[in-house]
Scaffold this active site. Structure first.
Site, PDB file in Angstrom:
ATOM      1  N   GLU A  86       3.256   0.002   3.998  1.00 30.28           N
ATOM      2  CA  GLU A  86       2.829   1.325   3.521  1.00 30.28           C
ATOM      3  C   GLU A  86       4.088   2.005   2.986  1.00 30.28           C
ATOM      4  O   GLU A  86       4.976   2.378   3.741  1.00 30.28           O
ATOM      5  CB  GLU A  86       2.206   2.147   4.659  1.00 30.28           C
ATOM      6  CG  GLU A  86       0.930   1.552   5.236  1.00 30.28           C
ATOM      7  CD  GLU A  86      -0.307   1.820   4.384  1.00 30.28           C
ATOM      8  OE1 GLU A  86      -0.207   2.512   3.351  1.00 30.28           O
ATOM      9  OE2 GLU A  86      -1.382   1.325   4.770  1.00 30.28           O
TER      10      GLU A  86
ATOM     11  N   HIS B 235       0.855  -1.189   0.000  1.00 31.20           N
ATOM     12  CA  HIS B 235       0.000   0.000   0.000  1.00 31.20           C
ATOM     13  C   HIS B 235       0.889   1.237   0.000  1.00 31.20           C
ATOM     14  O   HIS B 235       2.111   1.141   0.162  1.00 31.20           O
ATOM     15  CB  HIS B 235      -0.872   0.047   1.262  1.00 31.20           C
ATOM     16  CG  HIS B 235      -1.973  -0.948   1.280  1.00 31.20           C
ATOM     17  ND1 HIS B 235      -3.290  -0.608   1.074  1.00 31.20           N
ATOM     18  CD2 HIS B 235      -1.961  -2.294   1.462  1.00 31.20           C
ATOM     19  CE1 HIS B 235      -4.039  -1.692   1.143  1.00 31.20           C
ATOM     20  NE2 HIS B 235      -3.263  -2.733   1.374  1.00 31.20           N
TER      21      HIS B 235
HETATM   22  O1  0X9 Z   1      -6.579   1.406   5.789  1.00 29.63           O
HETATM   23  C1  0X9 Z   1      -6.005   0.574   5.079  1.00 29.63           C
HETATM   24  O2  0X9 Z   1      -6.579  -0.275   4.409  1.00 29.63           O
HETATM   25  C2  0X9 Z   1      -4.471   0.584   5.028  1.00 29.63           C
HETATM   26  N1  0X9 Z   1      -3.971   1.928   4.918  1.00 29.63           N
HETATM   27  S1  0X9 Z   1      -4.214   2.789   3.533  1.00 29.63           S
HETATM   28  O3  0X9 Z   1      -3.822   4.163   3.784  1.00 29.63           O
HETATM   29  N2  0X9 Z   1      -3.251   2.230   2.389  1.00 29.63           N
HETATM   30  O4  0X9 Z   1      -5.565   2.639   3.142  1.00 29.63           O
HETATM   31  C3  0X9 Z   1      -3.935  -0.002   6.319  1.00 29.63           C
HETATM   32  C4  0X9 Z   1      -4.391  -1.371   6.626  1.00 29.63           C
HETATM   33  C5  0X9 Z   1      -3.687  -1.941   7.800  1.00 29.63           C
HETATM   34  N3  0X9 Z   1      -4.536  -2.118   8.932  1.00 29.63           N
HETATM   35  C6  0X9 Z   1      -4.676  -1.194   9.923  1.00 29.63           C
HETATM   36  N4  0X9 Z   1      -4.071  -0.051   9.888  1.00 29.63           N
HETATM   37  N5  0X9 Z   1      -5.435  -1.507  10.984  1.00 29.63           N
HETATM   38 ZN    ZN Z   2      -4.004   1.229   0.828  1.00 26.03          ZN
END
Ligand code: 0X9
Ligand code: ZN
Ligand code: CA
Ligand code: CA
Ligand code: CA
Length: 430
Positions: free
Chosen positions: A384, A311
């Site tokens: 990320e 991501h």
């Molecule tokens: O929110 C998401 O799906 C991911 N971040 S993004 O900015 N690429 O959308 C993170 C997913 C990982 N899980 C958590 N942060 N709980």
């Molecule tokens: Zn993402």
């Protein structure tokens, strides 16, 4: 690669002052514009804890960055109102140029970002690798997107036509449409494992002794939509219609079938950028990849041992779970948590990302990582990628691609190395 460019579409980003009203971008032209997202980007000040970030995510907004004591989010006007009702100051920032009205012709990245690969260019790169290295890489169409594009999995290994008894490792990219750098990451890995096989002993050892699966584009429809007008749309979801609503799209990374929708870490509203879908695996793209993973259970044993989902952005390495703040949960023992953490920390030492549990960022439910661990027991990480903050957000200039994908080379090799027995990383045997 030969690319035709329309110079008129260059210069996509228009930075506005931070004080615009929160209303949706006006529809331009005289026809209805159901495709025009009502999403915009905002800054929320004074957000310090994972609990506060989770409360903001619970409004349905997507949390895009955690920086300088506040958040960058993508939200609808209703979500902004909810966040303000929680007592936060919310300001519009960095509005993307509204998509042009009228016909949407499939175009391409702006010419300044020509080194990014759109779907056709990605496919051409993959096909070239198949031609150049037929003994090392094979391709299978594992299914189709909502708009019928092929979703492919590449297998890379020596004796690629044979299902050998070797640890299998999965890399996935581009669940979120606007996170284009992740497709470049997947293409880089394909190139490393094939073009460098003959000359790089470290690569050769891993390709010989592992079976590597790469799904370079989980969300081709969203990716193409994001670039279709020549101006980036900051789109996140897939392009699936929702019955009874003109709102389009499911957040693929809220649609996986483990504790789906359990914990306030996704939205039940089709208007949200974190809409979880009508049911777990209701998004065809998620179903296709989940089905593929299930096919890797051979003789009752999941062959895939480790996984990275790429991501952007934030420069983080995240491990399960996302649905709870607790370090441990049913099905995640101390040793399994410590294995995730230790390997995550070791990988982070190679790329200078920040290693942490997913929910240290904010609560999410229905993510690929929670499913891959919770159901499949695959050691799994969310990377990320660049930038940490600033740096173009979801749209870093193409000049950084090469540096930022190669930055993860050592981390990927480390994951491959430990895939024979991930708990080895904390001194256990398998
Ligand atoms: O929110 C998401 O799906 C991911 N971040 S993004 O900015 N690429 O959308 C993170 C997913 C990982 N899980 C958590 N942060 N709980
Ligand atoms: Zn993402
Ligand atoms: Ca450029
Ligand atoms: Ca195998
Ligand atoms: Ca082999």
């Amino acid at each position: 690669m030969n690319r035709k460019r329309l110079s008129v579409v260059a210069g996509a980003l228009i930075a506005f002052a931070t004080t615009l009203s929160v209303s949706a971008p006006p529809a331009t032209g005289d026809q209805p514009a159901p495709d025009v997202p009502t999403f915009a980007e905002y800054r929320v000040e004074n957000v310090k804890t994972a609990e506060q970030r989770s409360a903001i995510a619970r409004t349905g907004a997507s949390v895009d960055a955690v920086e300088h004591g506040g958040l960058n989010i993508t939200a609808t006007p209703a979500e902004v109102a909810r966040i303000r009702a929680l007592g936060y100051q919310v300001e519009r920032q960095e509005l993307l140029a509204p998509p042009s009205a009228g016909d949407v012709t499939p175009l391409d990245f702006p010419s300044a970002d020509a080194r990014y690969h759109n779907y056709a260019e990605m496919t051409a790169e993959i096909n070239q690798a198949l031609v150049d290295h037929p003994t090392l890489i094979s391709r299978r169409v594992i299914g189709r997107s909502f708009q019928n594009r092929e979703i492919v999995a590449l297998k890379i290994s020596d004796n690629v036509a044979v299902d050998e008894a070797e640890p299998e490792v999965l890399f996935t990219a581009h669940q979120h449409a606007r996170e284009h750098l992740t497709v470049e990451m997947a293409l880089y890995l394909i190139s490393q494992f094939t073009d460098s096989y003959a000359t790089d002993a470290q690569i050769r050892t891993m390709v010989d002794n592992r079976e590597i699966w790469i799904v370079p584009d989980v969300n081709p429809d969203g990716g193409e939509y994001d670039i279709a007008t020549g101006s980036y749309r900051s789109w996140r979801k897939n392009r699936q219609t929702n019955s009874g609503s003109s709102n389009v799209g499911t957040d693929l990374n809220r649609n996986w079938n483990y504790n789906w929708g359990c914990c306030g870490g996704s939205s039940g509203s089709t208007s949200s950028s974190t809409f979880r879908g009508s049911a777990a695996e209701s998004a065809p793209e998620v179903r296709v990849v989940a089905d593929f993973v299930r096919t890797r259970v051979v003789g009752g044993v999941q062959q895939i041992k480790t996984h990275i989902d790429f991501h952007t952005y934030g420069e983080l390495i995240l491990w399960p779970y996302g649905f709870t703040f607790n370090d441990l949960a049913p099905g995640l023992t101390q040793a399994q948590r410590d294995t995730h953490a230790r390997l995550g920390q070791m990988m982070a030492a190679t790329n200078n990302y920040t290693p942490q549990q997913s929910s240290d960022l904010y609560i999410t439910d229905g993510t690929i990582g929670d499913w891959l661990w919770g159901v499949q027991r695959v050691y799994t990480y969310t990377f990320e990628m660049y930038p940490r903050s600033g740096g173009g957000g979801f749209y870093p200039p193409d000049e950084v691609i090469s540096r930022e994908v190669s930055r993860n080379r050592a981390a990927v090799l480390l994951l491959l190395d430990f895939s024979d027995c991930p708990p080895r990383v904390i001194g256990l045997t398998c």
